[in-house]
Design a protein around this motif. Structure first.
Motif, PDB file in Angstrom:
ATOM      1  N   MET A  36       0.842  -1.162   0.000  1.00 11.52           N
ATOM      2  CA  MET A  36       0.000   0.000   0.000  1.00 11.52           C
ATOM      3  C   MET A  36       0.899   1.240   0.000  1.00 11.52           C
ATOM      4  O   MET A  36       1.918   1.273   0.672  1.00 11.52           O
ATOM      5  CB  MET A  36      -0.908  -0.069   1.235  1.00 11.52           C
ATOM      6  CG  MET A  36      -1.383   1.213   1.775  1.00 11.52           C
ATOM      7  SD  MET A  36      -2.380   1.179   3.300  1.00 11.52           S
ATOM      8  CE  MET A  36      -2.886  -0.445   3.560  1.00 11.52           C
ATOM      9  N   GLN A  37       0.493   2.250  -0.741  1.00  9.92           N
ATOM     10  CA  GLN A  37       1.240   3.499  -0.778  1.00  9.92           C
ATOM     11  C   GLN A  37       0.960   4.300   0.492  1.00  9.92           C
ATOM     12  O   GLN A  37      -0.137   4.221   1.063  1.00  9.92           O
ATOM     13  CB  GLN A  37       0.832   4.326  -2.004  1.00  9.92           C
ATOM     14  CG  GLN A  37       1.216   3.709  -3.322  1.00  9.92           C
ATOM     15  CD  GLN A  37       2.727   3.664  -3.492  1.00  9.92           C
ATOM     16  OE1 GLN A  37       3.449   4.554  -3.076  1.00  9.92           O
ATOM     17  NE2 GLN A  37       3.210   2.597  -4.098  1.00  9.92           N
ATOM     18  N   ALA A  38       1.923   5.088   0.923  1.00 15.10           N
ATOM     19  CA  ALA A  38       1.773   5.888   2.133  1.00 15.10           C
ATOM     20  C   ALA A  38       0.619   6.875   2.013  1.00 15.10           C
ATOM     21  O   ALA A  38      -0.119   7.087   2.978  1.00 15.10           O
ATOM     22  CB  ALA A  38       3.070   6.624   2.437  1.00 15.10           C
ATOM     23  N   THR A  39       0.458   7.465   0.838  1.00 15.26           N
ATOM     24  CA  THR A  39      -0.632   8.430   0.653  1.00 15.26           C
ATOM     25  C   THR A  39      -1.994   7.759   0.836  1.00 15.26           C
ATOM     26  O   THR A  39      -2.913   8.366   1.381  1.00 15.26           O
ATOM     27  CB  THR A  39      -0.536   9.092  -0.734  1.00 15.26           C
ATOM     28  OG1 THR A  39      -0.422   8.078  -1.735  1.00 15.26           O
ATOM     29  CG2 THR A  39       0.659  10.019  -0.827  1.00 15.26           C
ATOM     30  N   PHE A  94      -2.513   5.070   2.801  1.00 16.20           N
ATOM     31  CA  PHE A  94      -2.597   4.786   4.236  1.00 16.20           C
ATOM     32  C   PHE A  94      -3.003   6.038   5.015  1.00 16.20           C
ATOM     33  O   PHE A  94      -3.813   5.959   5.935  1.00 16.20           O
ATOM     34  CB  PHE A  94      -1.249   4.260   4.746  1.00 16.20           C
ATOM     35  CG  PHE A  94      -1.221   4.025   6.231  1.00 16.20           C
ATOM     36  CD1 PHE A  94      -1.754   2.868   6.765  1.00 16.20           C
ATOM     37  CD2 PHE A  94      -0.677   4.965   7.091  1.00 16.20           C
ATOM     38  CE1 PHE A  94      -1.745   2.648   8.136  1.00 16.20           C
ATOM     39  CE2 PHE A  94      -0.660   4.757   8.461  1.00 16.20           C
ATOM     40  CZ  PHE A  94      -1.197   3.592   8.977  1.00 16.20           C
ATOM     41  N   LEU A  95      -2.447   7.178   4.647  1.00 15.92           N
ATOM     42  CA  LEU A  95      -2.711   8.411   5.377  1.00 15.92           C
ATOM     43  C   LEU A  95      -4.152   8.889   5.226  1.00 15.92           C
ATOM     44  O   LEU A  95      -4.619   9.684   6.043  1.00 15.92           O
ATOM     45  CB  LEU A  95      -1.733   9.504   4.935  1.00 15.92           C
ATOM     46  CG  LEU A  95      -0.272   9.244   5.335  1.00 15.92           C
ATOM     47  CD1 LEU A  95       0.654  10.248   4.681  1.00 15.92           C
ATOM     48  CD2 LEU A  95      -0.110   9.242   6.846  1.00 15.92           C
ATOM     49  N   THR A  96      -4.859   8.419   4.215  1.00 22.94           N
ATOM     50  CA  THR A  96      -6.260   8.811   4.034  1.00 22.94           C
ATOM     51  C   THR A  96      -7.222   7.904   4.791  1.00 22.94           C
ATOM     52  O   THR A  96      -8.401   8.214   4.880  1.00 22.94           O
ATOM     53  CB  THR A  96      -6.649   8.807   2.538  1.00 22.94           C
ATOM     54  OG1 THR A  96      -6.477   7.488   2.025  1.00 22.94           O
ATOM     55  CG2 THR A  96      -5.812   9.794   1.747  1.00 22.94           C
ATOM     56  N   LYS A  97      -6.720   6.823   5.338  1.00 21.00           N
ATOM     57  CA  LYS A  97      -7.590   5.875   6.046  1.00 21.00           C
ATOM     58  C   LYS A  97      -8.045   6.446   7.390  1.00 21.00           C
ATOM     59  O   LYS A  97      -7.330   7.196   8.034  1.00 21.00           O
ATOM     60  CB  LYS A  97      -6.865   4.553   6.277  1.00 21.00           C
ATOM     61  CG  LYS A  97      -6.647   3.767   4.996  1.00 21.00           C
ATOM     62  CD  LYS A  97      -6.077   2.405   5.305  1.00 21.00           C
ATOM     63  CE  LYS A  97      -5.924   1.596   4.063  1.00 21.00           C
ATOM     64  NZ  LYS A  97      -7.161   0.944   3.663  1.00 21.00           N
ATOM     65  N   LYS A  98      -9.230   6.028   7.795  1.00 19.70           N
ATOM     66  CA  LYS A  98      -9.769   6.408   9.094  1.00 19.70           C
ATOM     67  C   LYS A  98      -9.144   5.508  10.158  1.00 19.70           C
ATOM     68  O   LYS A  98      -8.716   4.395   9.870  1.00 19.70           O
ATOM     69  CB  LYS A  98     -11.281   6.253   9.084  1.00 19.70           C
ATOM     70  CG  LYS A  98     -11.947   7.210   8.127  1.00 19.70           C
ATOM     71  CD  LYS A  98     -13.445   7.037   8.150  1.00 19.70           C
ATOM     72  CE  LYS A  98     -14.052   8.148   7.327  1.00 19.70           C
ATOM     73  NZ  LYS A  98     -14.822   7.707   6.218  1.00 19.70           N
ATOM     74  N   LEU A 108       7.041  11.308   4.561  1.00 18.85           N
ATOM     75  CA  LEU A 108       5.938  10.344   4.547  1.00 18.85           C
ATOM     76  C   LEU A 108       6.049   9.356   5.703  1.00 18.85           C
ATOM     77  O   LEU A 108       5.042   9.006   6.335  1.00 18.85           O
ATOM     78  CB  LEU A 108       5.893   9.594   3.215  1.00 18.85           C
ATOM     79  CG  LEU A 108       5.463  10.411   1.999  1.00 18.85           C
ATOM     80  CD1 LEU A 108       5.593   9.573   0.732  1.00 18.85           C
ATOM     81  CD2 LEU A 108       4.044  10.925   2.159  1.00 18.85           C
ATOM     82  N   LYS A 109       7.270   8.911   5.985  1.00 19.17           N
ATOM     83  CA  LYS A 109       7.460   7.997   7.117  1.00 19.17           C
ATOM     84  C   LYS A 109       7.014   8.653   8.419  1.00 19.17           C
ATOM     85  O   LYS A 109       6.331   8.034   9.236  1.00 19.17           O
ATOM     86  CB  LYS A 109       8.924   7.574   7.228  1.00 19.17           C
ATOM     87  CG  LYS A 109       9.348   6.550   6.223  1.00 19.17           C
ATOM     88  CD  LYS A 109      10.798   6.167   6.472  1.00 19.17           C
ATOM     89  CE  LYS A 109      11.305   5.239   5.403  1.00 19.17           C
ATOM     90  NZ  LYS A 109      12.707   4.888   5.607  1.00 19.17           N
ATOM     91  N   ASN A 110       7.410   9.911   8.606  1.00 20.02           N
ATOM     92  CA  ASN A 110       7.017  10.627   9.826  1.00 20.02           C
ATOM     93  C   ASN A 110       5.505  10.790   9.914  1.00 20.02           C
ATOM     94  O   ASN A 110       4.929  10.697  11.004  1.00 20.02           O
ATOM     95  CB  ASN A 110       7.711  11.984   9.888  1.00 20.02           C
ATOM     96  CG  ASN A 110       9.198  11.847  10.168  1.00 20.02           C
ATOM     97  OD1 ASN A 110       9.659  10.837  10.685  1.00 20.02           O
ATOM     98  ND2 ASN A 110       9.957  12.864   9.810  1.00 20.02           N
ATOM     99  N   GLN A 111       4.849  11.021   8.781  1.00 20.79           N
ATOM    100  CA  GLN A 111       3.388  11.146   8.759  1.00 20.79           C
ATOM    101  C   GLN A 111       2.722   9.815   9.117  1.00 20.79           C
ATOM    102  O   GLN A 111       1.747   9.793   9.877  1.00 20.79           O
ATOM    103  CB  GLN A 111       2.922  11.620   7.377  1.00 20.79           C
ATOM    104  CG  GLN A 111       3.324  13.028   7.038  1.00 20.79           C
ATOM    105  CD  GLN A 111       2.663  14.045   7.945  1.00 20.79           C
ATOM    106  OE1 GLN A 111       1.455  13.996   8.173  1.00 20.79           O
ATOM    107  NE2 GLN A 111       3.442  14.954   8.483  1.00 20.79           N
ATOM    108  N   ILE A 114       3.840  -0.623   3.892  1.00 19.14           N
ATOM    109  CA  ILE A 114       3.513   0.751   3.530  1.00 19.14           C
ATOM    110  C   ILE A 114       4.729   1.327   2.825  1.00 19.14           C
ATOM    111  O   ILE A 114       5.808   1.414   3.410  1.00 19.14           O
ATOM    112  CB  ILE A 114       3.151   1.591   4.767  1.00 19.14           C
ATOM    113  CG1 ILE A 114       1.952   0.974   5.478  1.00 19.14           C
ATOM    114  CG2 ILE A 114       2.872   3.032   4.364  1.00 19.14           C
ATOM    115  CD1 ILE A 114       1.615   1.615   6.802  1.00 19.14           C
ATOM    116  N   ASP A 115       4.552   1.696   1.581  1.00 16.17           N
ATOM    117  CA  ASP A 115       5.649   2.190   0.745  1.00 16.17           C
ATOM    118  C   ASP A 115       5.716   3.707   0.814  1.00 16.17           C
ATOM    119  O   ASP A 115       4.793   4.395   0.391  1.00 16.17           O
ATOM    120  CB  ASP A 115       5.441   1.729  -0.697  1.00 16.17           C
ATOM    121  CG  ASP A 115       6.581   2.116  -1.607  1.00 16.17           C
ATOM    122  OD1 ASP A 115       7.671   2.437  -1.098  1.00 16.17           O
ATOM    123  OD2 ASP A 115       6.386   2.087  -2.835  1.00 16.17           O
ATOM    124  N   CYS A 116       6.813   4.212   1.347  1.00 18.16           N
ATOM    125  CA  CYS A 116       7.052   5.651   1.467  1.00 18.16           C
ATOM    126  C   CYS A 116       8.101   6.085   0.455  1.00 18.16           C
ATOM    127  O   CYS A 116       9.060   6.787   0.787  1.00 18.16           O
ATOM    128  CB  CYS A 116       7.488   6.000   2.880  1.00 18.16           C
ATOM    129  SG  CYS A 116       6.235   5.678   4.133  1.00 18.16           S
TER     130      CYS A 116
END
Length: 175
Positions: free
Chosen positions: A1-4, A6-10, A28-31, A141-143
């Protein structure tokens, strides 16, 4: 899964027991780490959020923390940083980690814990038994570096989140 993605998930959608975070983009890793950390309420982070640096701490301590029951909460998050024992690189290591405990954990993870393993810019050594098991059991998770279109989307989203507007020409100049 791309980091972007993952970051949109609830928060309710981030319930996998094991995550493997790879790639070169530190932002992205820090996010991703912040998103995982925020699953624990701020008042309980000191007791239910553990970060372990494998350059200075033992892997067995991180795994013991992952097996611990959350205190006054429902969930625990354990983050492992600098897992050089998963790479082929042998230079600059202070501690010789034994991945046997991690192997046991991967086959039987604690139900109330999210374990996140954050790789540095180095690649995971796919020849090792522990790495094969980790790739099988973990959600990766790919950053990796974003392309221009993805950078535009991220910047536009951040601008909108902060209740600002940006013209296309200003966005072009910024990028």
């Amino acid at each position: 899964m791309q980091a972007t993605e993952f970051l949109t998930k609830k928060p309710a959608e981030i319930q996998q027991p094991i995550y493997l975070i790879t790639g070169t983009e530190k932002y992205l890793k820090n996010q991703v780490i912040a998103k995982l950390s925020n699953l624990i309420p701020s008042g309980l982070q000191s007791i239910n959020l553990g970060q372990f640096d494998m350059e200075d701490e033992w892997l067995a301590d991180a795994i013991n923390d992952a097996y611990s029951v959350p205190f006054m909460g429902e969930q625990r998050v354990v983050i492992i940083l600098h897992p050089y024992f998963l790479t082929a690189d042998k230079t600059g290591r202070k501690l010789n980690q034994d991945p046997v405990e991690l192997e046991k954990y991967l086959t039987n993870p604690a139900a109330s814990t999210i374990l996140a393993i954050v790789m540095d810019n180095q690649k995971i050594d796919a020849r090792k038994k522990i790495c094969k098991l980790l790739k099988k059991e973990a959600v990766q998770i790919d950053c990796s570096a974003l392309n221009e279109k993805e950078v535009r989307q991220v910047v536009a989203k951040k601008v909108k989140q902060n209740s600002y507007q940006i013209e296309e020409s200003a966005l072009n100049l910024l990028l």
